[in-house]
Design an enzyme around this catalytic site. Structure first.
Site, PDB file in Angstrom:
ATOM      1  N   LEU A 299      57.134  40.742  36.545  1.00  0.00           N
ATOM      2  CA  LEU A 299      55.701  40.852  36.307  1.00  0.00           C
ATOM      3  C   LEU A 299      55.188  39.493  35.867  1.00  0.00           C
ATOM      4  O   LEU A 299      55.747  38.883  34.951  1.00  0.00           O
ATOM      5  CB  LEU A 299      55.417  41.917  35.245  1.00  0.00           C
ATOM      6  CG  LEU A 299      56.050  43.294  35.488  1.00  0.00           C
ATOM      7  CD1 LEU A 299      55.661  44.252  34.364  1.00  0.00           C
ATOM      8  CD2 LEU A 299      55.668  43.855  36.848  1.00  0.00           C
ATOM      9  N   CYS A 300      54.136  39.026  36.518  1.00  0.00           N
ATOM     10  CA  CYS A 300      53.532  37.733  36.200  1.00  0.00           C
ATOM     11  C   CYS A 300      54.592  36.632  36.292  1.00  0.00           C
ATOM     12  O   CYS A 300      55.278  36.511  37.308  1.00  0.00           O
ATOM     13  CB  CYS A 300      52.864  37.797  34.827  1.00  0.00           C
ATOM     14  SG  CYS A 300      51.748  36.404  34.479  1.00  0.00           S
ATOM     15  N   THR A 301      54.780  35.851  35.236  1.00  0.00           N
ATOM     16  CA  THR A 301      55.719  34.732  35.292  1.00  0.00           C
ATOM     17  C   THR A 301      57.161  35.158  35.063  1.00  0.00           C
ATOM     18  O   THR A 301      58.040  34.305  34.945  1.00  0.00           O
ATOM     19  CB  THR A 301      55.325  33.662  34.259  1.00  0.00           C
ATOM     20  OG1 THR A 301      55.272  34.262  32.955  1.00  0.00           O
ATOM     21  CG2 THR A 301      53.982  33.050  34.601  1.00  0.00           C
ATOM     22  N   GLY A 302      57.431  36.448  35.039  1.00  0.00           N
ATOM     23  CA  GLY A 302      58.808  36.906  35.031  1.00  0.00           C
ATOM     24  C   GLY A 302      59.562  36.446  36.266  1.00  0.00           C
ATOM     25  O   GLY A 302      60.795  36.422  36.286  1.00  0.00           O
TER      26      GLY A 302
END
Length: 337
Positions: A117-120
């Site tokens: 998720l996002c910058t994961g």
């Protein structure tokens, strides 16, 4: 891999969420909201997903120290997961701990689904899972991602990327888009739509994150496409063309194309085709077996075009989609509307 909602007497799909030092609490909340809460709106006898939060240390300070997570299992919890969720964190240039990277690698190696998720996505790339694969991340970090992970095929303009066993969401709110996509992929459009109504969030947002990238405000802002989109969605079975959409909006086709790109991050034809495929899937789920009828009512024209478009969008033929998600194959109650 995930099982469809038509599978009786199966255990809930196990979802593990790694909470690392600095993890964004919003994305942890999104994962919990999507997969960890009861779903009475579906009218099912039991949950379809179960969520376990896990952490590399007994106490983990989340982003800016607003929250501290404690009392959850260690990273060994990922070994029971069917899907592993890796939220983002703001310090993306700081390497992840070896234990976290090992947990991600071994989860993927045994065939479980891994999603960021996002910058994961930085963690997935650092673990070596994304080399040569398509992925996305938050647009603000796209250049940094390319510098750190040049072997990843980054797509910075989309809301999420589905590579089958590896899925990446562009930003924090795009985690909802990806989560609903997984509901749709696992259990069909009708179930996903019921979940989206509970969330008060669109089941499918058109376009990509390009529309959110910071850019100068034009001197004369384009008018909203919303009235045109609503008008077209009521007439998907008609032979609509881009020229007709432009005429309805009282602009030239070239101007309409620019507005779609600016506001939705896609083209008028791609948007129209996506809406028609979504309608076709709903018709198949609701029991319509005649492909020529589905093709006509959804505006896809022919059964051959329907087969090609549905397979491209869902990875399944119409008959396989019906077996997995159709009402005649379902052995649990359908969602309440």
């Amino acid at each position: 891999m995930p099982q469809g909602s038509s599978q009786p007497n199966r255990r809930p799909h196990q979802v593990a969420v790694i909470v690392d030092e600095g993890t964004n609490p919003f994305e942890v909340g999104v994962a919990t909201e999507l997969f960890g809460l009861p779903r009475p709106e579906l009218g099912l006898p039991g949950p379809l997903y179960e969520v376990t939060l896990c952490a590399p240390t007994p106490g983990v300070r989340m982003n800016h120290g607003f929250f501290t997570l404690s009392g959850v299992p260690g990273l060994e919890a990922v070994d029971d997961a069917d899907t592993l969720v890796v939220p983002g964190r703001p310090d993306n240039v700081v390497p992840r701990g070896a234990a976290v990277l090992d947990a991600i690698r071994r989860t993927h190696a045994r065939g479980a689904r891994v999603m960021s998720l996002c910058t994961g996505s930085f963690a997935l790339a650092e673990a070596g899972l994304l080399d040569g694969r398509r992925a996305t991340t938050h647009w603000l970090w796209a250049d940094t991602f390319r510098e750190l992970h040049p072997r990843v095929l980054l797509e910075p303009d989309v809301l999420f990327v589905d590579e089958g066993d590896l899925l990446t969401a562009a930003g924090s709110a795009a985690a909802l888009d990806l989560g609903l996509h997984i509901w749709r992929r696992d259990h069909g459009a009708e179930v996903a739509n019921a979940v989206s109504r509970r969330l008060v969030f669109a089941a499918h947002r058109d376009g990509g994150q390009r529309q959110f990238v910071e850019r100068p405000v034009p001197e004369v802002p384009d008018e909203s496409l919303a009235p045109l989109l609503a008008w077209a969605q009521e007439r998907l079975g008609e032979p609509l063309t881009v020229a007709e959409l432009a005429a309805r909006a009282a602009v030239s086709p070239a101007t309409l194309h620019r507005r779609f790109q600016a506001q939705l991050g896609t083209t008028p034809l791609a948007w129209l085709t996506g809406e028609r495929v979504a309608l076709a899937c709903r018709l198949i789920e609701r029991g319509e077996e005649r492909l020529d009828v589905v093709a006509a009512r959804s505006g896809l024209g022919t059964a051959a075009n329907l087969r090609a478009r549905v397979r491209r969008e869902t990875g399944l033929s119409p008959s396989a989609y019906r077996r997995r998600f159709g009402t005649s194959a379902t052995e649990v109650p359908r969602p309440r509307t």
